[in-house]
Design a protein around this motif. Structure first.
Motif, PDB file in Angstrom:
ATOM      1  N   LEU A  81       5.699   7.944  -0.476  1.00  0.00           N
ATOM      2  CA  LEU A  81       5.779   8.237   0.962  1.00  0.00           C
ATOM      3  C   LEU A  81       4.591   7.654   1.719  1.00  0.00           C
ATOM      4  CD1 LEU A  81       8.151   9.948   0.095  1.00  0.00           C
ATOM      5  CD2 LEU A  81       7.299  11.804   1.545  1.00  0.00           C
ATOM      6  N   SER A 119       5.219   5.163   4.862  1.00  0.00           N
ATOM      7  CA  SER A 119       4.655   5.485   6.180  1.00  0.00           C
ATOM      8  C   SER A 119       3.959   4.299   6.831  1.00  0.00           C
ATOM      9  CB  SER A 119       3.680   6.659   6.055  1.00  0.00           C
ATOM     10  OG  SER A 119       2.548   6.309   5.284  1.00  0.00           O
ATOM     11  N   ALA A 144       3.983  11.600   6.680  1.00  0.00           N
ATOM     12  CA  ALA A 144       5.417  11.719   6.411  1.00  0.00           C
ATOM     13  C   ALA A 144       5.749  13.200   6.444  1.00  0.00           C
ATOM     14  CB  ALA A 144       5.772  11.117   5.055  1.00  0.00           C
TER      15      ALA A 144
END
Length: 408
Positions: free
Chosen positions: A145, A149, A186
């Protein structure tokens, strides 16, 4: 060449078909233009997404529109490059399988150095799931993540979260804590019934700071009014105030029934070649709504009220339960049932007269249609299946045990 009457008939038919696209009782809303209300919940979720390290759990009864909100919230963010995949969990899912299903919906573009002495690089498109490597862990998801991002505003929606097992929930709690501790930009949005919040928070106190709890109540009368007005106007129709008020009363705050009744009421008006939804159209809609109710709800009702004795009270007691005043969790007490049962029956009943009925409603032989919590003499009850409550009320109206005006 079609005659004028044939063209008009075709227009009425097309409007009737369009009603099925505007009012969708069996599926969540996917278009922001048809979504109504829920401003408080939208504000809370958008605020969470705008705060790095914050995540959220959207919870409430089944059938209150949680999935619809999860489908449309991205349109309220006001930013480009939003990545918002939604995953439906099931009882067989693990932490790894949920994240793989979510990440398979996203692609990542990376620049890679070409092999050899050249300084040229090439663009490679890969699935985000490939970033996980082996079996997904809270830390590998955090790293994945973090990479995503850099390209998107990632918001991962994990729907039906309450269906996951204990180990998967524990891993999600650890994952949310890791994302928060490392300030990864995120967001994870969990969606589930109320019990899933208690279980997650109770077992993992450390996640409370990072997890905002967004409660999704039943829709208010104002929100239901907006939902109906928006949909009926889109069809080029209008509704009488009494007709709209009747749909709102019968829906009991559940968007499923608002959509179901509005769909059949609009089609009843169209069948009569009218552009106005009146109380007569709503009355026709009630009959059709009962006929088109999910078989599971119908079977549950029949099991709950079945008895060899013709003078049994089960249908009346269940109707009184459906009409009883509740707290914010949808719970009611025996004394909340008493006055409604007396009103329905036309004679005074005290709690000992129907206490056994309430007890049986919480047992397997009658469903159970109610769940019970608390201690003796202070028990509180709620419907196991929220969609059953409005159905019971509509059956009561059809059977002439009550009138719509009794819901005021």
């Amino acid at each position: 060449m079609a005659s004028v009457s044939e063209e008009q008939e075709a227009m009425w038919f097309q409007r009737s078909l369009a009603a099925g696209k505007v009012f969708t009782p069996t599926s969540p809303i996917n278009a922001q233009e048809l979504f109504a209300g829920r401003n408080d919940q939208i504000h809370q979720i958008v605020d969470v997404i705008n705060q790095t390290g914050q995540h959220a759990i959207l919870y409430g009864e089944r059938g209150v529109g949680k999935t619809s909100l999860a489908n449309v919230f991205a349109g309220y963010l006001g930013v480009q490059r939003v990545l918002a995949p939604r995953v439906n969990c099931d009882a067989t899912d693990t932490f790894d399988s949920v994240w793989r299903k979510a990440l398979e919906q996203a692609g990542v573009t990376q620049q890679r150095q070409s092999i050899g002495f050249t300084t040229e690089s090439k663009t490679v498109v890969m699935q985000a799931a490939d970033l996980l490597g082996g079996l997904a862990t809270p830390d590998s998801v955090r790293r994945c993540l973090t990479t995503l991002s850099q390209h998107f505003v990632p918001v991962f929606v994990i729907d039906e979260f309450d269906r996951l097992g204990v180990e998967a929930r524990r891993a999600f709690a650890d994952c949310i804590k890791a994302l928060s501790d490392h300030s990864v930009p995120a967001t994870v949005l969990l969606v589930g019934v109320a019990d899933s919040v208690d279980q997650l928070i109770a077992e993992h106190h450390s996640v409370q700071r990072a997890l905002a709890q967004v409660r999704m109540p039943r829709m208010s009368n104002i929100e239901l009014d907006t939902l109906l007005e928006k949909g009926i106007t889109k069809l080029g129709m209008k509704t009488s105030i009494p007709g709209k008020r009747r749909i709102i009363k019968l829906s009991q705050g559940l968007p499923h029934y608002a959509h179901l009744l509005a769909l059949h009421a609009c089609r009843a008006a169209i069948d009569n070649r009218s552009l106005e939804v009146t109380t007569d159209a709503v009355h026709e809609a009630l009959e059709k709504a009962l006929l088109s109710t999910q078989q599971s709800v119908l079977s549950t009702y029949e099991t709950a009220v079945r008895s060899a004795r013709k003078d049994n009270l089960f249908a009346k007691v269940l109707l009184a339960c459906a009409m009883a005043d509740t707290n914010e969790l949808g719970e009611f007490a025996a004394q909340d049932v008493r006055d409604y049962l007396s009103q329905i029956s036309g004679r005074r009943y005290e709690i000992p007269s129907f206490a056994q009925h309430l007890k049986e409603f919480t047992e397997d032989k009658r469903g159970p249609v109610l769940t019970k919590s608390g201690i003796p003499r202070l028990y509180r009850y709620k419907f196991t299946e929220p969609l059953l409550q409005p159905y019971v009320i509509m059956q009561g109206i059809k059977s002439r045990l009550i009138k719509v005006t009794d819901l005021d």
